[in-house]
Scaffold this motif. Structure first.
Motif, PDB file in Angstrom:
ATOM      1  N   ARG A 197     122.576  56.079 -38.534  1.00 50.34           N
ATOM      2  CA  ARG A 197     122.501  55.013 -39.551  1.00 50.34           C
ATOM      3  C   ARG A 197     122.200  55.623 -40.928  1.00 50.34           C
ATOM      4  O   ARG A 197     122.828  55.268 -41.927  1.00 50.34           O
ATOM      5  N   ALA A 202     124.155  50.760 -30.468  1.00 41.25           N
ATOM      6  CA  ALA A 202     123.668  50.545 -31.838  1.00 41.25           C
ATOM      7  C   ALA A 202     124.794  50.047 -32.740  1.00 41.25           C
ATOM      8  O   ALA A 202     124.592  49.170 -33.588  1.00 41.25           O
ATOM      9  N   TYR A 244     125.347  47.497 -38.649  1.00 41.45           N
ATOM     10  CA  TYR A 244     125.277  48.951 -38.448  1.00 41.45           C
ATOM     11  C   TYR A 244     126.380  49.605 -39.279  1.00 41.45           C
ATOM     12  O   TYR A 244     127.534  49.156 -39.249  1.00 41.45           O
ATOM     13  N   ARG A 266     116.430  56.586 -28.983  1.00 37.12           N
ATOM     14  CA  ARG A 266     115.867  55.820 -30.095  1.00 37.12           C
ATOM     15  C   ARG A 266     116.233  56.437 -31.449  1.00 37.12           C
ATOM     16  O   ARG A 266     116.662  55.739 -32.359  1.00 37.12           O
ATOM     17  N   ILE A 267     116.062  57.776 -31.567  1.00 36.06           N
ATOM     18  CA  ILE A 267     116.236  58.374 -32.906  1.00 36.06           C
ATOM     19  C   ILE A 267     117.679  58.722 -33.247  1.00 36.06           C
ATOM     20  O   ILE A 267     118.025  58.780 -34.427  1.00 36.06           O
ATOM     21  N   GLN A 308     119.223  55.934 -35.162  1.00 42.44           N
ATOM     22  CA  GLN A 308     118.567  55.863 -36.477  1.00 42.44           C
ATOM     23  C   GLN A 308     119.128  56.930 -37.412  1.00 42.44           C
ATOM     24  O   GLN A 308     119.399  56.660 -38.586  1.00 42.44           O
TER      25      GLN A 308
END
Length: 192
Positions: free
Chosen positions: A185, A23, A29, A178-179, A182
């Motif tokens: 971020r 990521a 990012y 996936r999370i 996130q």
């Protein structure tokens, strides 16, 4: 854009670490991974991070007379990397209050359950034993109480007929990957 400097603490293969590194490759990012620290010198994740040009270090708690001394050296390493945020990614050590409080609001963890359900270990076995219809994962702030910090993001996964702890873990790991980026971020950008 000033990117937050992130260290990841691991004990094993570092699959969530790899998701965070991937990521952070995106130019927009808000965080960069500057170091990976493991409590196990043989953790496969260290080689993955080193191959990406990320600083690595390993410390065996058994080599220190106390957890406080172990965590003091961890702090020195993190400070030498000028770390803003610490991400736990399969770091299989309970951290002491002083260390946790030093990073309050700047240390997050991924946990394989929908907290506050199933704190601690063996979450998939316990969910199946309870007949849970839904299970999942949570990214949360780390506080002195085990898996008690405020949740940042959660992802649900249905429990399917015939699920084993292994099949459930495999599906939940996809959601973890996936999370977690996130949630980092959100923290690194100041959104939370």
């Amino acid at each position: 854009m000033s990117r937050k400097r992130v260290a990841i603490l691991i004990s094993g293969r570092g699959s969530n670490m790899s998701a965070l590194i991937e990521a952070a490759r995106a130019p927009d990012y808000p965080a960069e991974i500057v170091g990976v620290l493991s409590n196990r010198a043989a953790a496969p994740g260290l080689a993955i991070a080193a191959a990406d040009g990320i600083a690595t270090a390993s410390l065996a708690q058994s080599k220190f007379p106390s957890r406080d001394m172990f965590e003091d050296v961890m702090t020195q390493i993190l400070e030498s990397w000028n770390v803003d945020i610490v991400c736990l990614a399969g770091f299989m050590r309970i951290l002491g209050d002083d260390f946790v409080n030093r990073w309050a609001g700047r240390m997050i963890n991924i946990h394989p359950s929908l907290l506050p359900l199933y704190k601690g270990l063996h979450t998939h076995e316990r969910a199946l034993a309870d007949g849970a219809k839904v299970h999942g994962c949570t990214v949360h702030f780390v506080t002195p109480g085990l898996d008690e910090g405020a949740p940042i993001l959660q992802a649900e996964v249905p429990v399917l007929p015939g699920d084993t702890p292994e099949t459930l873990a495999t599906r939940i790991l996809v959601e973890e990957h996936r999370i977690y980026p996130q949630a980092l971020r959100l923290l690194a950008s100041g959104a939370i």
